[in-house]
Design a protein around this motif. Structure first.
Motif, PDB file in Angstrom:
ATOM      1  N   THR A   1      -6.510  -0.960   0.169  1.00  0.00           N
ATOM      2  CA  THR A   1      -7.132  -0.139   1.205  1.00  0.00           C
ATOM      3  C   THR A   1      -8.490  -0.706   1.630  1.00  0.00           C
ATOM      4  OG1 THR A   1      -8.107   1.303  -0.488  1.00  0.00           O
ATOM      5  CG2 THR A   1      -5.952   1.931   0.394  1.00  0.00           C
TER       6      THR A   1
ATOM      7  N   HIS B   1      -4.837   7.650  -1.318  1.00  0.00           N
ATOM      8  CA  HIS B   1      -3.863   6.652  -1.772  1.00  0.00           C
ATOM      9  C   HIS B   1      -4.150   6.219  -3.207  1.00  0.00           C
ATOM     10  CE1 HIS B   1      -2.355   6.384   2.293  1.00  0.00           C
ATOM     11  NE2 HIS B   1      -1.490   5.442   1.929  1.00  0.00           N
ATOM     12  N   THR B   2      -5.415   5.987  -3.503  1.00  0.00           N
ATOM     13  CA  THR B   2      -5.778   5.516  -4.843  1.00  0.00           C
ATOM     14  C   THR B   2      -5.547   6.594  -5.895  1.00  0.00           C
ATOM     15  OG1 THR B   2      -7.469   4.109  -3.830  1.00  0.00           O
ATOM     16  CG2 THR B   2      -7.636   4.499  -6.190  1.00  0.00           C
TER      17      THR B   2
ATOM     18  N   VAL C   1       0.814  -1.205   0.000  1.00  0.00           N
ATOM     19  CA  VAL C   1       0.000   0.000   0.000  1.00  0.00           C
ATOM     20  C   VAL C   1       0.851   1.260   0.000  1.00  0.00           C
ATOM     21  CG1 VAL C   1      -0.204   0.371   2.510  1.00  0.00           C
ATOM     22  CG2 VAL C   1      -2.140   0.912   1.012  1.00  0.00           C
TER      23      VAL C   1
ATOM     24  N   GLY D   1       1.025   3.694  -3.013  1.00  0.00           N
ATOM     25  CA  GLY D   1       0.091   4.791  -3.215  1.00  0.00           C
ATOM     26  C   GLY D   1       0.280   5.922  -2.229  1.00  0.00           C
ATOM     27  N   GLN D   2       1.252   5.797  -1.334  1.00  0.00           N
ATOM     28  CA  GLN D   2       1.510   6.866  -0.379  1.00  0.00           C
ATOM     29  C   GLN D   2       2.269   7.988  -1.055  1.00  0.00           C
ATOM     30  OE1 GLN D   2       3.051   5.373   3.264  1.00  0.00           O
ATOM     31  NE2 GLN D   2       3.045   7.362   4.307  1.00  0.00           N
ATOM     32  N   ARG D   3       1.889   9.198  -0.766  1.00  0.00           N
ATOM     33  CA  ARG D   3       2.377  10.340  -1.545  1.00  0.00           C
ATOM     34  C   ARG D   3       3.872  10.565  -1.390  1.00  0.00           C
ATOM     35  NH1 ARG D   3      -1.673  14.801  -0.782  1.00  0.00           N
ATOM     36  NH2 ARG D   3      -2.843  13.089  -1.738  1.00  0.00           N
TER      37      ARG D   3
ATOM     38  N   ASN E   1      -3.551   9.142  -5.729  1.00  0.00           N
ATOM     39  CA  ASN E   1      -2.122   9.400  -5.869  1.00  0.00           C
ATOM     40  C   ASN E   1      -1.439   8.311  -6.689  1.00  0.00           C
ATOM     41  OD1 ASN E   1       0.343  11.003  -4.829  1.00  0.00           O
ATOM     42  ND2 ASN E   1       0.848   8.888  -4.304  1.00  0.00           N
ATOM     43  N   ALA E   2      -1.839   7.056  -6.517  1.00  0.00           N
ATOM     44  CA  ALA E   2      -1.263   5.973  -7.324  1.00  0.00           C
ATOM     45  C   ALA E   2      -1.584   6.163  -8.798  1.00  0.00           C
ATOM     46  CB  ALA E   2      -1.775   4.620  -6.825  1.00  0.00           C
TER      47      ALA E   2
ATOM     48  N   THR F   1       6.285   7.537  -3.008  1.00  0.00           N
ATOM     49  CA  THR F   1       6.132   7.460  -4.469  1.00  0.00           C
ATOM     50  C   THR F   1       6.641   8.726  -5.152  1.00  0.00           C
ATOM     51  OG1 THR F   1       3.866   8.277  -4.228  1.00  0.00           O
ATOM     52  CG2 THR F   1       4.175   5.894  -4.316  1.00  0.00           C
TER      53      THR F   1
ATOM     54  N   VAL G   1      -3.489  -0.813  -5.248  1.00  0.00           N
ATOM     55  CA  VAL G   1      -3.499   0.045  -4.063  1.00  0.00           C
ATOM     56  C   VAL G   1      -4.933   0.292  -3.597  1.00  0.00           C
ATOM     57  CG1 VAL G   1      -3.012   2.386  -3.262  1.00  0.00           C
ATOM     58  CG2 VAL G   1      -1.286   1.131  -4.545  1.00  0.00           C
TER      59      VAL G   1
ATOM     60  N   SER H   1     -10.490   8.437  -1.935  1.00  0.00           N
ATOM     61  CA  SER H   1      -9.286   7.825  -1.398  1.00  0.00           C
ATOM     62  C   SER H   1      -8.050   8.535  -1.951  1.00  0.00           C
ATOM     63  CB  SER H   1      -9.251   6.341  -1.758  1.00  0.00           C
ATOM     64  OG  SER H   1      -8.011   5.780  -1.395  1.00  0.00           O
TER      65      SER H   1
END
Length: 346
Positions: free
Chosen positions: A193, A154-155, A77, A80-82, A157-158, A85, A189, A152
């Motif tokens: 979550t 994370h999503t 996961v 997808g963390q800003r 950002n991925a 990545t 990602v 989301s």
């Protein structure tokens, strides 16, 4: 033949190369993504079947059914963390900028992340939905509860971070490969979550749509990004010029007539005055005349002339004599004056 005639004609007008063309594929992607985005927001606000699906998946608790993959998904996961990545993609894009001698890849990445933060962050704070772990009542949409999970992050950002690599690809083959990799990361990602219970299913769907909209908006921002690159290059050149001027040695300035540096130097007390040749009429002649005019001399000081009878600080300078009688002990008598006069006269 004019250059405008070589451009494709659209309704009798030449196409502006600075403006991106809205192809049929891009038009279809933009329209479908906007429809999904609007339908997801409306479905959650109206507590439709989408909210019931969210509760069913949450109560199912997928992390309890497949605990063997829990550790792997905890690490996955992060894709997808800003922060992580952005660092990884920035390092790769920075290397590409160095190889291609251009700032466009970095500007595209920064613009996409800025647009993502503005759009997703404003919707998060505006709707304020609570996550599954903080839900208050079963079946509610959990809106306006001071949350920040819809959509989301994370999503989205991925989708944006890995999708920018596909956007910057220089060949169609590389673009297709990068698009597949970005889609796998974004889908993985988002589902991770949901598995971990940190997001609802509708959060992930809206995150996918938000990320795709950011990528689709990048072509319209290309003219602004090109102007930004020109401005950054001009600022960089000015910084280099200022640094060169500051580090360059300064040339010695020539003295100006009438200034303190142009005045002739006077002779000091310990310097001997130079002799001058006197010409006709008492004036210096030749080189001595030029030197006397350009460099005045200190006036001669009078030297004291010492006589033989001048006394010294220590007394008389004559050496003592054995036959001489001191004046203080000489006998006084009638012949004393004659003896002195005779001695001085002889």
């Amino acid at each position: 033949m004019r250059t405008d005639d070589k451009l494709p004609q659209v309704k009798g007008r030449p196409t502006d190369p600075a403006r991106p063309r809205m192809t049929r594929t891009r038009r279809w992607l933009l329209g479908s993504t906007v429809a999904v985005y609007a339908a997801t927001v409306i479905g959650v606000l109206t507590t439709s079947w989408l909210v019931r699906l969210d509760w069913q998946v949450m109560l199912f608790r997928p992390y309890k059914h497949w605990p063997e993959i829990h550790t792997f998904l905890d690490y996955f996961v992060v894709m997808g963390q800003r922060g992580p990545t952005a660092v990884a993609v920035t390092a790769w894009i920075g290397w590409c900028c160095y190889q291609q001698r251009t700032l466009r890849p970095l500007i595209v990445l920064g613009t996409s992340l800025l647009l993502l933060n503005i759009t997703v962050g404003s919707v998060k704070l505006g709707l304020g939905r609570l996550g599954p772990h903080y839900a208050t009542s079963v079946g509610s949409n959990e809106m306006w509860g001071n949350g920040d999970i819809f959509p989301s992050g994370h999503t989205a950002n991925a989708v944006v971070t890995w999708g920018v690599l596909a956007y910057l690809a220089t060949t169609p083959h590389a673009r297709r490969i990068a698009s597949v990799i970005a889609a796998i990361f974004a889908f993985g990602v988002g589902m991770t979550t949901v598995y971990l219970g940190t997001h609802w299913v509708s959060d992930v769907v809206l995150g996918w749509a938000a990320g795709v909209l950011v990528l689709l908006a990048l072509p319209w921002l290309e003219p602004a990004m090109a102007r930004a690159e020109v401005l950054l290059r001009a600022m960089y050149r000015k910084v280099l010029e200022y640094r060169d001027r500051a580090s360059a040695p300064r040339p010695l300035s020539r003295p100006v007539a009438g200034s303190a540096l142009a005045t002739p130097r006077t002779a000091h007390d310990d310097e001997l005055p130079a002799r001058e040749t006197v010409g006709v009429g008492g004036r210096p002649s030749g080189v001595a005349a030029h030197m006397s005019e350009a460099r005045p001399h200190h006036p001669l000081r009078p030297h004291p002339i010492r006589t033989e009878r001048a006394g010294a600080p220590g007394g008389s300078r004559r050496p003592p004599h054995a036959d001489r009688v001191p004046r203080a002990t000489a006998p006084l008598g009638p012949t004393a004056g004659r003896g002195r006069a005779a001695s001085t006269g002889g």
